[in-house]
Design a protein around this motif. Sequence first.
Motif, PDB file in Angstrom:
ATOM      1  N   ALA A  16       0.836  -1.203   0.000  1.00  0.00           N
ATOM      2  CA  ALA A  16       0.000   0.000   0.000  1.00  0.00           C
ATOM      3  C   ALA A  16       0.871   1.253   0.000  1.00  0.00           C
ATOM      4  O   ALA A  16       0.596   2.226  -0.711  1.00  0.00           O
ATOM      5  CB  ALA A  16      -0.929  -0.004   1.215  1.00  0.00           C
ATOM      6  N   GLU A  17       1.955   1.222   0.772  1.00  0.00           N
ATOM      7  CA  GLU A  17       2.830   2.387   0.847  1.00  0.00           C
ATOM      8  C   GLU A  17       3.483   2.663  -0.496  1.00  0.00           C
ATOM      9  O   GLU A  17       3.554   3.818  -0.950  1.00  0.00           O
ATOM     10  CB  GLU A  17       3.912   2.170   1.910  1.00  0.00           C
ATOM     11  N   LEU A  18       3.953   1.608  -1.168  1.00  0.00           N
ATOM     12  CA  LEU A  18       4.630   1.766  -2.445  1.00  0.00           C
ATOM     13  C   LEU A  18       3.670   2.321  -3.496  1.00  0.00           C
ATOM     14  O   LEU A  18       4.003   3.268  -4.223  1.00  0.00           O
ATOM     15  CB  LEU A  18       5.203   0.416  -2.884  1.00  0.00           C
ATOM     16  N   LEU A  19       2.458   1.753  -3.574  1.00  0.00           N
ATOM     17  CA  LEU A  19       1.476   2.236  -4.548  1.00  0.00           C
ATOM     18  C   LEU A  19       1.074   3.679  -4.254  1.00  0.00           C
ATOM     19  O   LEU A  19       0.905   4.487  -5.173  1.00  0.00           O
ATOM     20  CB  LEU A  19       0.238   1.337  -4.546  1.00  0.00           C
ATOM     21  N   GLY A  20       0.932   3.991  -2.972  1.00  0.00           N
ATOM     22  CA  GLY A  20       0.547   5.350  -2.597  1.00  0.00           C
ATOM     23  C   GLY A  20       1.576   6.371  -3.030  1.00  0.00           C
ATOM     24  O   GLY A  20       1.237   7.434  -3.567  1.00  0.00           O
ATOM     25  N   LYS A  21       2.856   6.049  -2.807  1.00  0.00           N
ATOM     26  CA  LYS A  21       3.917   6.992  -3.178  1.00  0.00           C
ATOM     27  C   LYS A  21       4.076   7.086  -4.687  1.00  0.00           C
ATOM     28  O   LYS A  21       4.362   8.166  -5.228  1.00  0.00           O
ATOM     29  CB  LYS A  21       5.220   6.594  -2.505  1.00  0.00           C
ATOM     30  N   LEU A  22       3.899   5.972  -5.384  1.00  0.00           N
ATOM     31  CA  LEU A  22       3.975   6.015  -6.846  1.00  0.00           C
ATOM     32  C   LEU A  22       2.828   6.856  -7.413  1.00  0.00           C
ATOM     33  O   LEU A  22       3.040   7.699  -8.294  1.00  0.00           O
ATOM     34  CB  LEU A  22       3.930   4.601  -7.425  1.00  0.00           C
ATOM     35  N   THR A  31      -5.570   6.076   2.934  1.00  0.00           N
ATOM     36  CA  THR A  31      -5.754   7.238   3.806  1.00  0.00           C
ATOM     37  C   THR A  31      -6.742   8.226   3.191  1.00  0.00           C
ATOM     38  O   THR A  31      -7.041   8.176   1.989  1.00  0.00           O
ATOM     39  CB  THR A  31      -4.421   7.954   4.045  1.00  0.00           C
ATOM     40  N   ALA A  32      -7.210   9.152   4.023  1.00  0.00           N
ATOM     41  CA  ALA A  32      -8.108  10.198   3.534  1.00  0.00           C
ATOM     42  C   ALA A  32      -7.426  11.021   2.449  1.00  0.00           C
ATOM     43  O   ALA A  32      -8.038  11.372   1.428  1.00  0.00           O
ATOM     44  CB  ALA A  32      -8.540  11.102   4.694  1.00  0.00           C
ATOM     45  N   GLU A  33      -6.167  11.336   2.658  1.00  0.00           N
ATOM     46  CA  GLU A  33      -5.434  12.138   1.674  1.00  0.00           C
ATOM     47  C   GLU A  33      -5.353  11.427   0.330  1.00  0.00           C
ATOM     48  O   GLU A  33      -5.496  12.060  -0.728  1.00  0.00           O
ATOM     49  CB  GLU A  33      -4.029  12.421   2.191  1.00  0.00           C
ATOM     50  N   GLN A  34      -5.158  10.107   0.336  1.00  0.00           N
ATOM     51  CA  GLN A  34      -5.072   9.359  -0.916  1.00  0.00           C
ATOM     52  C   GLN A  34      -6.429   9.313  -1.621  1.00  0.00           C
ATOM     53  O   GLN A  34      -6.506   9.441  -2.851  1.00  0.00           O
ATOM     54  CB  GLN A  34      -4.539   7.951  -0.648  1.00  0.00           C
ATOM     55  N   TYR A  35      -7.506   9.158  -0.844  1.00  0.00           N
ATOM     56  CA  TYR A  35      -8.842   9.215  -1.450  1.00  0.00           C
ATOM     57  C   TYR A  35      -9.072  10.582  -2.091  1.00  0.00           C
ATOM     58  O   TYR A  35      -9.634  10.694  -3.182  1.00  0.00           O
ATOM     59  CB  TYR A  35      -9.918   8.953  -0.399  1.00  0.00           C
ATOM     60  N   PHE A  36      -8.644  11.628  -1.388  1.00  0.00           N
ATOM     61  CA  PHE A  36      -8.865  12.975  -1.907  1.00  0.00           C
ATOM     62  C   PHE A  36      -8.103  13.189  -3.213  1.00  0.00           C
ATOM     63  O   PHE A  36      -8.653  13.709  -4.192  1.00  0.00           O
ATOM     64  CB  PHE A  36      -8.431  14.011  -0.870  1.00  0.00           C
ATOM     65  N   ASP A  76     -15.923   9.629   4.688  1.00  0.00           N
ATOM     66  CA  ASP A  76     -16.053   8.611   5.738  1.00  0.00           C
ATOM     67  C   ASP A  76     -14.751   8.480   6.522  1.00  0.00           C
ATOM     68  O   ASP A  76     -14.758   8.385   7.757  1.00  0.00           O
ATOM     69  CB  ASP A  76     -16.421   7.260   5.120  1.00  0.00           C
ATOM     70  N   VAL A  77     -13.626   8.471   5.815  1.00  0.00           N
ATOM     71  CA  VAL A  77     -12.329   8.329   6.475  1.00  0.00           C
ATOM     72  C   VAL A  77     -11.926   9.624   7.170  1.00  0.00           C
ATOM     73  O   VAL A  77     -11.462   9.628   8.307  1.00  0.00           O
ATOM     74  CB  VAL A  77     -11.248   7.910   5.449  1.00  0.00           C
ATOM     75  N   ALA A  78     -12.155  10.755   6.480  1.00  0.00           N
ATOM     76  CA  ALA A  78     -11.703  12.042   7.017  1.00  0.00           C
ATOM     77  C   ALA A  78     -12.473  12.446   8.260  1.00  0.00           C
ATOM     78  O   ALA A  78     -11.926  13.107   9.148  1.00  0.00           O
ATOM     79  CB  ALA A  78     -11.846  13.126   5.945  1.00  0.00           C
ATOM     80  N   SER A  79     -13.749  12.065   8.363  1.00  0.00           N
ATOM     81  CA  SER A  79     -14.574  12.490   9.497  1.00  0.00           C
ATOM     82  C   SER A  79     -14.071  11.941  10.815  1.00  0.00           C
ATOM     83  O   SER A  79     -14.304  12.520  11.874  1.00  0.00           O
ATOM     84  CB  SER A  79     -16.029  12.051   9.283  1.00  0.00           C
ATOM     85  N   SER A  80     -13.344  10.833  10.768  1.00  0.00           N
ATOM     86  CA  SER A  80     -12.844  10.241  12.008  1.00  0.00           C
ATOM     87  C   SER A  80     -11.325  10.314  12.101  1.00  0.00           C
ATOM     88  O   SER A  80     -10.742   9.790  13.034  1.00  0.00           O
ATOM     89  CB  SER A  80     -13.281   8.768  12.083  1.00  0.00           C
ATOM     90  N   GLY A  81     -10.703  10.965  11.140  1.00  0.00           N
ATOM     91  CA  GLY A  81      -9.250  11.020  11.129  1.00  0.00           C
ATOM     92  C   GLY A  81      -8.724  12.413  11.357  1.00  0.00           C
ATOM     93  O   GLY A  81      -9.384  13.265  11.940  1.00  0.00           O
ATOM     94  N   ASP A  82      -7.512  12.646  10.871  1.00  0.00           N
ATOM     95  CA  ASP A  82      -6.851  13.924  11.116  1.00  0.00           C
ATOM     96  C   ASP A  82      -7.046  14.897   9.962  1.00  0.00           C
ATOM     97  O   ASP A  82      -6.331  15.875   9.837  1.00  0.00           O
ATOM     98  CB  ASP A  82      -5.358  13.706  11.361  1.00  0.00           C
TER      99      ASP A  82
END
Length: 645
Positions: free
Chosen positions: A56-62, A91-96, A120-126
């Motif tokens: 997940a980390e690798l795909l997110g950064k790519l 993460t919320a940032e990745q969805y955004f 949904d993710v952002a409402s309970s996250g940072d």
Amino acid sequence: MVKKIIVLLAILFFAVGNISAQEKLIEKANNKYKSYAFSPAIDIYTKVIEKGFVSAELLGKLANSYYFNADYKNASVIYKRLVTEFESDVTAEQYFKYAQTLRTLGEYDESNAILEKFYDVASSGDKALFSKDTVASSEKIKANTDKFKISKFKYNSAHNEFAPTFFKEGLLFSSDRDTGNFAKYRHTWNSRDFLDLYKVNVDSVSLDKVAKLDKNVNTRYHESTSAITKDGTTMYFTRNNYKDGKRVKDSDGVVRLKIFRADYVDGMWTNITELPFNSDSYSVAHPALSSDEKTLYFASNMPGTLGQSDIFSVSINDDNTFGTPVNLGNKINTEERETFPYVSNEDILYFSSDGHLGLGGLDIFATKIANNNFTGSIVNVGEPVNSNMDDFTFIFDSENRNGYFASNRKGGIGEDDIYALVENEPLVLDCVQEITGTVRDKISNEILVGAAIKVIDENNEEISSTIMSSKGVYNITLDCNQGNFVRAVVEGYVPSEKYLNKSNGEPQVIDFYLERDKVTAGAGDDLAKLLQLSTIYFDLNKFDIRPDAEIEIQKVIVAMEKFPSLKIKVNSHTDSRGKDSYNLWLSQKRAEATVNYMVSKGIDASRLQGEGFGETKLVNKCENGVPCTVKEHQLNRRSEFIIIE
């Protein structure tokens, strides 16, 4: 058997060695990613994935690397794979960013579906700074569609051109058109050449052709976005952290951006100094000046930043020193990128953002500055200025109603191109109108300290309120894009209000004069004064009731109807002109005419008396033989309503 064991051990060692090699590649890619070297990071991440090592980390950064390089097609593919294969880790940032990427590609339905997951993710996250209010609905964007007509900039090249700045009769802008192709001087964010500042139509040297600024400004590294004072003597510009011919890196190996100031002397930029709030640890870039040139706006990721980059302001003191930078707050800044500010002479802040959702990528937004307040609505400037790609570095001449911006949209000559624009009609922005005034007692003219002033909209909902100060003045603002009621309220007084229609936002002064809600009256009091009525006047040598007098007498009638025991004596008067005997007769006729009028409207005659006093009770100096104006004589031709019981 021994051979099999040896073979298995060889395979195991090969596998361990292969894993170790991939880990080193990933570490190398992560270092590139951390230092914003996205192009080499993409190459390495892609090779690792091709070998079957996926996380997940690798795909997110790519995906992010593609996103920051504006390669939204490839970013979309990788974000989709991330969401499909590692949904619980997204993460919320990745969805955004995925939603923004889809909007850039014109896939709005899919983008909205991803946004729901983001919320949904952002409402309970940072990511609490984001809310559904940040979403620019298609209806709101359409409200500003076709406000500008755009055309291509004739000085674009096959390279990058952006960051136009008004200077004299022409422009400065940033480009990498002839900065060299040596690999060691290429910027690893996108593997493009470094940028320099150019001028066109600024002077005879650059008339109708592009010329590079002198070497005092341009180095072999980045110089870009600039801002110049109206008198053309001072320039603020962006440059890589560069000292003694070498780039300066921070602890993470990143070469940050800084803002520098230069003076224009004898056709040359000189006295180049960096601003005191620059840092080797974070970037400060993209300067813009306020309309009065007392404030500098810029983008930065300094401590206190809410997102990847925020817009800040800092005061410029009279001695050319600076105050402390201030974040413009979470109405402007989001968890993503806010950058490239520009302030017009009309005090409209324009900026680019991919944190306020729009048509895709970086969009250009606008908001009205009022009293250094950045709480108004953020407006997407709409098509055709904004597109589904990155649109940025917007500038606007408020007097000539034209300007420029840059975009990497399809159809350009280079990767980033400058476009000219002409305003068809003004943007639909928040209209902030300032209202000031006083609140007084209508009879005594006394200032009513503590009076409440309220702004009520056309739906009868209170929008804002304030309390009049001890100095006797109130100050309140309202949205002049709509009709509003301004209401004054004081305990013991009848509220008063004034309706204000839509306007252009010009400040207004509204003074209120309030009537008491209870009046204590006794025998001998003048009911007209207690009711705060206008005086009942008569024309010269006449005793008929004038239309303006009828209105005031009707108010007396209403009071007598409300209080059945009230009895009134009408005292009528004349001015001093004419014989005393005639004036006594005329005043009596005026008293009788007033009484008869009230009786005709339903008041019992037994409750009314009338007496004429001629010229015996003048209200001013206009006695016999004293020269007076027509208006002064008029003040004496009157009727009064004296309470009997």
